[in-house]
Write an enzyme that holds these catalytic residues in place. Structure first.
Site, PDB file in Angstrom:
ATOM      1  N   LYS A   1      -7.543  -2.701   2.768  1.00 24.68           N
ATOM      2  CA  LYS A   1      -6.213  -2.175   3.092  1.00 24.68           C
ATOM      3  C   LYS A   1      -5.842  -2.692   4.473  1.00 24.68           C
ATOM      4  CE  LYS A   1      -8.290   2.333   4.141  1.00 24.68           C
ATOM      5  NZ  LYS A   1      -8.396   3.726   3.699  1.00 24.68           N
TER       6      LYS A   1
ATOM      7  N   GLU B   1      -0.523   4.731  -8.322  1.00 33.47           N
ATOM      8  CA  GLU B   1      -0.117   5.690  -7.315  1.00 33.47           C
ATOM      9  C   GLU B   1       0.868   6.683  -7.922  1.00 33.47           C
ATOM     10  OE1 GLU B   1      -1.651   4.749  -4.517  1.00 33.47           O
ATOM     11  OE2 GLU B   1      -0.852   6.086  -2.973  1.00 33.47           O
TER      12      GLU B   1
ATOM     13  N   ARG C   1     -16.482  -0.085  -1.246  1.00 33.79           N
ATOM     14  CA  ARG C   1     -17.334  -1.271  -1.098  1.00 33.79           C
ATOM     15  C   ARG C   1     -16.668  -2.260  -0.169  1.00 33.79           C
ATOM     16  NH1 ARG C   1     -22.085  -0.495  -4.277  1.00 33.79           N
ATOM     17  NH2 ARG C   1     -21.453   1.476  -5.212  1.00 33.79           N
TER      18      ARG C   1
ATOM     19  N   ARG D   1      -7.394  11.164  -7.134  1.00 34.05           N
ATOM     20  CA  ARG D   1      -8.631  10.608  -6.584  1.00 34.05           C
ATOM     21  C   ARG D   1      -9.601  11.717  -6.208  1.00 34.05           C
ATOM     22  NH1 ARG D   1      -9.239   8.092  -0.927  1.00 34.05           N
ATOM     23  NH2 ARG D   1     -11.017   9.474  -0.809  1.00 34.05           N
TER      24      ARG D   1
ATOM     25  N   LYS E   1       0.868  -1.176   0.000  1.00 34.47           N
ATOM     26  CA  LYS E   1       0.000   0.000   0.000  1.00 34.47           C
ATOM     27  C   LYS E   1       0.903   1.224   0.000  1.00 34.47           C
ATOM     28  CE  LYS E   1      -3.729   2.461   2.164  1.00 34.47           C
ATOM     29  NZ  LYS E   1      -3.128   3.684   1.630  1.00 34.47           N
TER      30      LYS E   1
END
Lengths: 348, 531
Positions: B399, B277, B393, B249, B229
């Site tokens: 994560k 990313e 969702r 985002r 992540k």
């Protein structure tokens, strides 16, 4: 020496050897009104307005108390003391202290608008005025009681149409009686929390005329609450006690509701800025009408209000007292809880 | 403005998503089309250009209300919102006033952009006097360009879906991307044709929830793909019509901020959308977020920026290929395609976010504990069979972050908060020990319950030592555990460090101020994790 000094026990008149609204036990206490931060237990002797006494006794039990009407002077060790209406809650008074030609007035809490219950605030000419400042910023500007009452009634009617119970959150002493008067005009199905009930009974016993209410007990049938109005103190807000009113909508009545953030923080469905304190304009009017040369500003936005007075030609100083919080006289859930529990005698 | 002000009041008072949804749906069902377009725009972060500075608004309000500057300041710090402060301070509106629609107020606002100050002032003062308190509040919000009212994109989309016959995911896609509310009609905005014509349009991002509890609860290891992540900006890299677009985002078009990506323009195949990313990186190794911050705040990127914080794109998904929407394909298939694309491009700016091989949850947990050394903040878990969905969702993407770094500190300054924390001391500055003195090192605004905030607020009010404008110095007595995700060297802070995502982890009522951590402890953390 000042006629009234600021001591660690409260406002003290040494010439008369008495205190006004002391926050530690003393021999002689003159009490402006029966809210718990102004009228504390443990004093040997209390002096207050006739209409303050019933609630004072309800809260403090068997106390030694002498009562006065407004503008009915008494002498305490040659110091002349008299009470004048403060318009804050039932019986609330300003205290006028006169000695050797010098006049001081302690406001206690006050509001300028006549709410039809608490007496009309009367400006008293004096040399020195000690004023509260709970809402001492210009963002606090109240609508008239008439307008707010119309808003409240409209909200209650809307809830009734939607099949919801209206839960009004109001302090059991003062605000609750005002709200009651407001909604009694559109419904007679009014239920109250035990704390509100106890104050209601004390006032009735003292001869006040108030609209009829029903006390909520564990036995009250839930179906009775459908489309009714409930008056409850802030301490009840958000507790499981509220569940029995489902479906309901919560309306909070407090000057703090003037600011959106405060309303959101309270998770209220509606907020009504109905206050028992003077707004900014009210404070300024009161100060000017006393004609005072010197103004001490206590609990609230004292530094801002005091600075503004100084910049506008009125000598002023801020004073730290133990009334309310720094600026949230009644906003704190913790303070109100204590107060309400006292009134309720533990019966929440 | 009346109906719009009412909508804002309803959304502000409501705490339940369903009530907000109903209020919005009611608005979309009844409001005029141009107003609806603006509401969609405003609530998805597309605000009208700021044409009047808030300093002027403040000045004109003070003039209208006849107040000194210090008193205005005092009010602002108590109310915690400039637009609301002004709305509360202005004198009562004119008796005779007419209602103007939201879209016409905004278009008038845009026409005064190039005018001189006198004209702007007349427009603002005049409008104020036509509006009541609630309308003034929303008008001021339009002027100051800040509409955070707690309505998610999902709620707006669902409310629209109640009034127009389209799937929520289709609506979400059509209202995203690059469109101008001033020139777009409600119909065009939601029509298929114009949506296809907009080459820059990104897809709605698929977001993950955090794993709460045991990781094994999500299922068998072999069903899951694990990746690092990364701690950058989530973004979509788009190549269509021989142009390249980069979206964050937050639906901000960031193409110009990152010239590095232009190198990819001729190398990426046509009709491609990658999810990944945006992150500074040298030789495939990610650099701290603090370096990215030196890039995003700037209007012009300098050569020094490009050398010290070169940006790469760590790709982890492919959403569109050859102009076809691939979001419905299983992740395993998308992954194969993604690896082919990235290796064919073979350019240092486009890096594939590697898959972490593991055979058991225990093993993965062990790998996760080394996240910080990888420049990552934990692990992402994605179900291999999952489609690329819309919004946040539960179920297919998780994560799984490493535990934050923590340090015990004492509160030294407090300031009143904003929004629902109005008139409450909720914004605190914390210090660590350095010998006999205290060195402040971070602010933190979140992590306490409402009840705890009320208690700290009461403490601040009783124990404040000095006042500097809105800031109170507080008796250093309350100890808190501060958690944060990363640490970097900084010459802007007295302590020499800057923290990433600092927040209050818990109130250490069991600790005394002399038991807090030291500056030395902070520096050790900097050495270990600050790179």
């Amino acid at each position: 020496m000042q006629l009234i000094e600021f001591t660690d026990k409260g406002l003290y008149c040494s010439a008369g050897d008495f205190y006004i609204d002391p926050w530690a036990p003393v021999d002689k206490a003159v009490i402006t009104h029966a809210h718990s931060d102004h009228a504390r237990p443990g004093n040997a002797f209390y002096l207050c307005h006739t209409q303050t006494a019933p609630v004072l006794k309800l809260r403090l039990g068997d106390i030694s108390v002498q009562t006065l009407e407004w503008n009915e002077p008494v002498y305490i060790n040659n110091v002349k003391v008299s009470l004048y209406p403060a318009g804050h809650i039932i019986g609330s008074s300003q205290v006028k202290v006169e000695h050797n030609g010098e006049i001081w007035v302690v406001s206690g809490d006050y509001k300028i608008e006549n709410d039809g219950l608490s007496g009309t605030f009367e400006p008293v000419r004096c040399h020195t005025f000690i004023s509260e400042s709970t809402f001492g910023l210009p963002v606090y500007h109240w609508k008239s009681q008439q307008e707010i009452f119309a808003d409240i009634r409209q909200w209650v009617t809307g809830n009734q149409r939607a099949g919801k119970t209206s839960v009004m959150i109001a302090y059991s002493l003062g605000k609750a009686q005002r709200v009651l008067k407001c909604i009694a005009e559109i419904t007679d199905r009014i239920f109250v929390h035990g704390a509100v009930w106890n104050v209601h009974q004390a006032l009735l016993a003292a001869g006040r005329a108030l609209p009829a209410v029903q006390r909520i007990t564990p036995e009250t049938n839930k179906s009775a609450f459908k489309n009714a109005v409930i008056i409850a103190p802030p301490s009840a807000d958000g507790t499981p006690w509220m569940k029995k009113f489902n479906p309901y909508s919560v309306g909070v009545c407090s000057g703090w509701m003037q600011i959106r953030g405060n309303m959101r923080r309270r998770n209220a469905d509606a907020g009504f800025a109905l206050s028992d304190h003077a707004d900014w304009e009210g404070l300024l009017t009161a100060v000017k009408e006393t004609g005072a040369e010197k103004v001490f500003v206590t609990h609230g936005f004292q530094s801002a209000f005091s600075r503004y007075l100084n910049e506008n030609g009125i000598r002023s100083e801020e004073v730290k007292t133990a009334y309310g919080g720094e600026e949230e006289e009644q906003e704190k859930p913790s303070t109100s809880k204590e107060q309400e529990e006292e009134i309720a005698g533990g019966d929440i | 403005m009346k109906t719009f002000a009412l909508l804002i009041a309803q959304l502000g008072a409501s705490t339940k998503t369903n009530e907000k949804l109903d209020a919005l749906a009611e608005y979309f069902a009844t409001a005029a089309d141009p107003d609806k377009v603006w509401v969609i725009a405003l609530f998805s972060g597309r605000r009208p250009k700021r044409v009047i500075s808030s300093a002027f608004l403040q000045l004109w309000c003070m003039e209208a209300a006849n107040l000194p500057a210090w008193l205005f300041e005092e009010c602002y710090h108590t109310v915690g919102d400039l637009g609301e402060t002004i709305a509360l301070l202005l004198p009562p509106a004119n008796r005779e006033r007419s209602d103007t629609s939201l879209s016409s107020v905004i278009s008038r606002l845009m026409t005064v952009e190039k005018e001189e100050e006198r004209v702007k002032k007349a427009f603002v003062m005049d409008t104020w006097m036509q509006l009541d308190k609630d309308e003034r509040f929303v008008f001021n919000k339009l002027l100051t360009g800040n509409f955070r009212i707690g309505v998610s994109q999902k709620t707006i989309v669902n409310a629209l879906a109640k009034t127009i016959q389209l799937e929520p995911s289709v609506i979400a896609h059509r209202i995203s991307g690059n469109w101008d509310p001033a020139t777009t009609s409600f119909e065009t905005l939601l029509s298929e044709k114009s949506s296809a014509a907009d080459h820059s349009k990104p897809y709605p991002f698929y977001l993950a929830y955090a794993i709460d509890g045991e990781v094994s609860a999500i299922g068998n290891e072999e069903e899951w793909q694990a990746e690092w992540k990364w701690d950058g900006i989530r973004g979509q890299l788009i190549k269509r019509n021989h142009e390249i677009f980069v979206w964050s985002r937050g639906e901000e078009l960031m193409t110009e901020k990152f010239p590095e990506y232009h190198a990819l323009k001729n190398m990426l195949p046509e009709g491609l959308v990658l999810d990944g990313e945006i992150i500074p990186s040298i030789e495939n190794k990610p650099l701290p977020f603090a370096l990215l911050q030196t890039r995003i705040g700037r209007k012009n990127v300098t050569g020094k920026n490009l050398r010290e914080a070169p940006i790469a794109f760590f790709a982890y998904d492919v959403l569109e290929y050859n102009g076809n929407d691939f979001r419905g394909q299983p992740l395993s298939a998308r992954r194969v395609l993604l690896e082919e694309i990235v290796s064919a491009v073979n350019h240092p700016v486009l890096i594939i976010s590697p898959v972490i091989e593991f055979t058991s949850w225990d093993q993965l947990e062990n790998i996760r504990s080394g996240s910080r050394d990888m420049g990552a903040e934990g692990i992402m878990l994605k179900r291999k069979s999952s489609a690329y969905q819309v919004g946040r969702r539960v179920g297919d993407w998780w994560k799984w972050k490493v535990d934050p770094l923590v340090i015990d500190a004492v509160m030294v300054y407090a300031q009143k908060g904003h929004g629902r924390r109005s008139n409450l001391y909720t914004d605190y500055t914390f210090a660590v020990k350095d010998g006999d003195r205290l060195v402040s090192f971070t602010k933190a605004y979140s992590g306490l319950t409402d009840k705890e905030f009320a208690q700290v607020d009461a403490f601040v009010k009783k124990n404040s030592l000095e006042k500097f404008g809105p800031v109170r110095t507080v008796k250093p007595e309350l100890v808190f555990e501060i958690a944060f995700e990363g640490i970097a060297a900084s010459n802007r802070h007295k302590s020499g460090v800057a923290l990433r995502f600092p927040r209050i982890n818990r109130w250490r009522r069991d600790k005394k101020p002399d038991e807090i951590n030291t500056l030395e402890d902070l520096k050790k953390l900097l050495q270990a994790y600050g790179k």
